[in-house]
Write a protein that holds these residues in place. Structure first.
Motif, PDB file in Angstrom:
ATOM      1  N   PHE A  21      -1.564  12.212  -1.777  1.00 18.24           N
ATOM      2  CA  PHE A  21      -2.178  11.144  -0.716  1.00 18.24           C
ATOM      3  C   PHE A  21      -1.259  10.904   0.541  1.00 18.24           C
ATOM      4  O   PHE A  21      -2.038  10.824   1.432  1.00 18.24           O
ATOM      5  CB  PHE A  21      -2.454   9.770  -1.519  1.00 18.24           C
ATOM      6  CG  PHE A  21      -3.331  10.061  -2.744  1.00 18.24           C
ATOM      7  CD1 PHE A  21      -4.868   9.566  -2.494  1.00 18.24           C
ATOM      8  CD2 PHE A  21      -2.746  10.350  -4.074  1.00 18.24           C
ATOM      9  CE1 PHE A  21      -5.560   9.725  -3.584  1.00 18.24           C
ATOM     10  CE2 PHE A  21      -3.716  10.218  -5.030  1.00 18.24           C
ATOM     11  CZ  PHE A  21      -5.057  10.261  -4.736  1.00 18.24           C
ATOM     12  N   THR A  22       0.014  10.856   0.417  1.00 14.73           N
ATOM     13  CA  THR A  22       0.617  10.432   1.535  1.00 14.73           C
ATOM     14  C   THR A  22       1.440  11.890   2.128  1.00 14.73           C
ATOM     15  O   THR A  22       1.901  11.747   3.280  1.00 14.73           O
ATOM     16  CB  THR A  22       1.810   9.474   1.236  1.00 14.73           C
ATOM     17  OG1 THR A  22       2.692  10.173   0.332  1.00 14.73           O
ATOM     18  CG2 THR A  22       1.329   8.414   0.548  1.00 14.73           C
ATOM     19  N   TRP A  67       0.883  -1.200  -0.060  1.00 19.80           N
ATOM     20  CA  TRP A  67      -0.192  -0.092   0.042  1.00 19.80           C
ATOM     21  C   TRP A  67       1.052   1.198   0.151  1.00 19.80           C
ATOM     22  O   TRP A  67       1.939   1.287   0.583  1.00 19.80           O
ATOM     23  CB  TRP A  67      -0.949   0.263   1.358  1.00 19.80           C
ATOM     24  CG  TRP A  67      -1.909   1.070   1.261  1.00 19.80           C
ATOM     25  CD1 TRP A  67      -3.225   0.957   0.642  1.00 19.80           C
ATOM     26  CD2 TRP A  67      -1.760   2.387   1.640  1.00 19.80           C
ATOM     27  NE1 TRP A  67      -3.907   2.373   0.398  1.00 19.80           N
ATOM     28  CE2 TRP A  67      -2.947   3.310   1.155  1.00 19.80           C
ATOM     29  CE3 TRP A  67      -0.596   3.247   2.029  1.00 19.80           C
ATOM     30  CZ2 TRP A  67      -3.150   4.438   1.305  1.00 19.80           C
ATOM     31  CZ3 TRP A  67      -0.829   4.521   2.298  1.00 19.80           C
ATOM     32  CH2 TRP A  67      -1.899   5.459   2.016  1.00 19.80           C
ATOM     33  N   PRO A  68       0.706   2.080  -0.793  1.00 18.57           N
ATOM     34  CA  PRO A  68      -0.490   2.377  -1.655  1.00 18.57           C
ATOM     35  C   PRO A  68      -0.184   2.190  -3.080  1.00 18.57           C
ATOM     36  O   PRO A  68      -1.099   1.903  -3.707  1.00 18.57           O
ATOM     37  CB  PRO A  68      -0.688   4.090  -1.685  1.00 18.57           C
ATOM     38  CG  PRO A  68       0.566   4.628  -1.315  1.00 18.57           C
ATOM     39  CD  PRO A  68       1.448   3.535  -0.577  1.00 18.57           C
ATOM     40  N   LYS A  82       7.811  10.307   4.173  1.00 18.43           N
ATOM     41  CA  LYS A  82       6.707   9.595   4.198  1.00 18.43           C
ATOM     42  C   LYS A  82       6.214   9.008   2.809  1.00 18.43           C
ATOM     43  O   LYS A  82       6.018   7.859   2.365  1.00 18.43           O
ATOM     44  CB  LYS A  82       5.382  10.220   4.741  1.00 18.43           C
ATOM     45  CG  LYS A  82       4.149   9.184   4.887  1.00 18.43           C
ATOM     46  CD  LYS A  82       3.077   9.798   5.590  1.00 18.43           C
ATOM     47  CE  LYS A  82       1.965   8.967   5.771  1.00 18.43           C
ATOM     48  NZ  LYS A  82       0.731   9.472   6.551  1.00 18.43           N
ATOM     49  N   LEU A  83       6.574   9.986   1.882  1.00 20.70           N
ATOM     50  CA  LEU A  83       6.304   9.655   0.312  1.00 20.70           C
ATOM     51  C   LEU A  83       7.385   8.719  -0.149  1.00 20.70           C
ATOM     52  O   LEU A  83       7.020   7.716  -0.831  1.00 20.70           O
ATOM     53  CB  LEU A  83       6.467  10.984  -0.375  1.00 20.70           C
ATOM     54  CG  LEU A  83       6.516  10.821  -1.889  1.00 20.70           C
ATOM     55  CD1 LEU A  83       5.012  10.269  -2.605  1.00 20.70           C
ATOM     56  CD2 LEU A  83       6.675  12.163  -2.589  1.00 20.70           C
ATOM     57  N   LEU A 116       1.526  10.907  -6.113  1.00 21.19           N
ATOM     58  CA  LEU A 116       1.187  10.022  -4.700  1.00 21.19           C
ATOM     59  C   LEU A 116       1.530  10.789  -3.441  1.00 21.19           C
ATOM     60  O   LEU A 116       0.771  10.501  -2.447  1.00 21.19           O
ATOM     61  CB  LEU A 116       2.054   8.945  -4.645  1.00 21.19           C
ATOM     62  CG  LEU A 116       2.372   7.849  -3.554  1.00 21.19           C
ATOM     63  CD1 LEU A 116       0.941   7.237  -3.573  1.00 21.19           C
ATOM     64  CD2 LEU A 116       3.422   6.836  -3.724  1.00 21.19           C
ATOM     65  N   TYR A 122       4.533  14.904   1.125  1.00 21.36           N
ATOM     66  CA  TYR A 122       5.792  14.896   0.952  1.00 21.36           C
ATOM     67  C   TYR A 122       6.802  14.667   2.053  1.00 21.36           C
ATOM     68  O   TYR A 122       6.451  14.876   2.970  1.00 21.36           O
ATOM     69  CB  TYR A 122       5.917  16.028  -0.005  1.00 21.36           C
ATOM     70  CG  TYR A 122       5.222  16.019  -1.387  1.00 21.36           C
ATOM     71  CD1 TYR A 122       5.330  15.532  -2.381  1.00 21.36           C
ATOM     72  CD2 TYR A 122       3.741  16.734  -1.204  1.00 21.36           C
ATOM     73  CE1 TYR A 122       4.590  15.531  -3.596  1.00 21.36           C
ATOM     74  CE2 TYR A 122       2.903  16.924  -2.358  1.00 21.36           C
ATOM     75  CZ  TYR A 122       3.123  16.334  -3.320  1.00 21.36           C
ATOM     76  OH  TYR A 122       2.394  16.285  -4.381  1.00 21.36           O
ATOM     77  N   ALA A 143       6.485   5.513   0.875  1.00 22.60           N
ATOM     78  CA  ALA A 143       5.397   4.684   0.655  1.00 22.60           C
ATOM     79  C   ALA A 143       5.567   4.380  -1.010  1.00 22.60           C
ATOM     80  O   ALA A 143       5.157   3.376  -1.373  1.00 22.60           O
ATOM     81  CB  ALA A 143       4.214   5.540   0.814  1.00 22.60           C
ATOM     82  N   PRO A 172      -3.980   6.556  -5.895  1.00 21.57           N
ATOM     83  CA  PRO A 172      -2.439   6.445  -5.564  1.00 21.57           C
ATOM     84  C   PRO A 172      -1.578   6.182  -6.640  1.00 21.57           C
ATOM     85  O   PRO A 172      -0.441   6.713  -6.793  1.00 21.57           O
ATOM     86  CB  PRO A 172      -2.313   5.777  -4.414  1.00 21.57           C
ATOM     87  CG  PRO A 172      -3.428   5.851  -3.780  1.00 21.57           C
ATOM     88  CD  PRO A 172      -4.409   5.841  -4.741  1.00 21.57           C
TER      89      PRO A 172
END
Length: 194
Positions: free
Chosen positions: A152-153, A46-47, A158-159, A149, A155, A162, A100
């Protein structure tokens, strides 16, 4: 300077009216099937899932060249948009484009264009050249992929956690494999035509 691709070498275009549309339609259909198989061979993350989609796109674009490669990826994306179950997982329609994975899907067209243009120049016959084209194309896919993406997450780290780090090693392996397949495919084509 244009060089014949694997598809053009194995199945040259003939000037007859019936084959003028049949040949590219069959090649696009076969390419869409191969890309779909690559999408279905996935490890759910995910994602964004880890798939063999980019490997399939790389091989199709290298075998088909710029025009037919981009047309094939465009047909693949259109099939998914119209509801055909071609993407990883069970999502179809507009959802994958707005979700995503949307940036990565858009990047597939650019990927096909880069690799297809390299094949049209004969780079698919030499491992270092096709490796460079496929590496560039795979890096470029991450640009729209990560930019989209990030909406959604968020920047930052964390980006990357993911959408980049889980895929880095797989991307390297798929790129090397795709680049290795092309000179081998040309060797097989030479023997077949031999």
């Amino acid at each position: 300077m244009y060089h014949a691709t694997i598809a053009a070498t194995l199945w040259p275009s003939r000037p007859t009216r019936r084959l003028a549309l049949l040949r590219p339609a069959l090649l696009v259909g076969a390419g869409v099937c191969l890309i779909t198989l690559g999408a279905k061979a996935s490890i759910p993350f995910w994602p964004v899932p880890l798939t063999l989609q980019t490997l399939a796109i790389s091989v199709v674009a290298a075998a088909y060249g710029l025009r037919l490669g981009v047309a094939t990826v465009g047909a693949y994306l259109a099939a998914g948009l119209l509801g055909a179950p071609v993407f990883a997982g069970m999502t179809t329609g507009i959802a994958p484009f707005l979700g995503p994975t949307g940036g990565f899907l858009a990047g597939f067209l650019v990927m096909a264009a880069i690799i297809g243009a390299a094949a049209d120049r004969g780079w698919d016959k030499a491992w270092p050249k096709i490796l460079a084209a496929m590496a560039l194309a795979n890096v470029i896919v991450f640009v729209p992929g990560l930019l989209w993406l990030g909406t959604f997450t968020g920047y930052g780290e964390k980006l990357l956690a993911a959408g980049l780090w889980p895929f880095a090693l797989g991307t390297l392996v798929k790129t090397a494999l795709g680049a290795a397949l092309m000179p081998l495919a040309w060797s097989l084509v030479s023997r077949l035509r031999g």
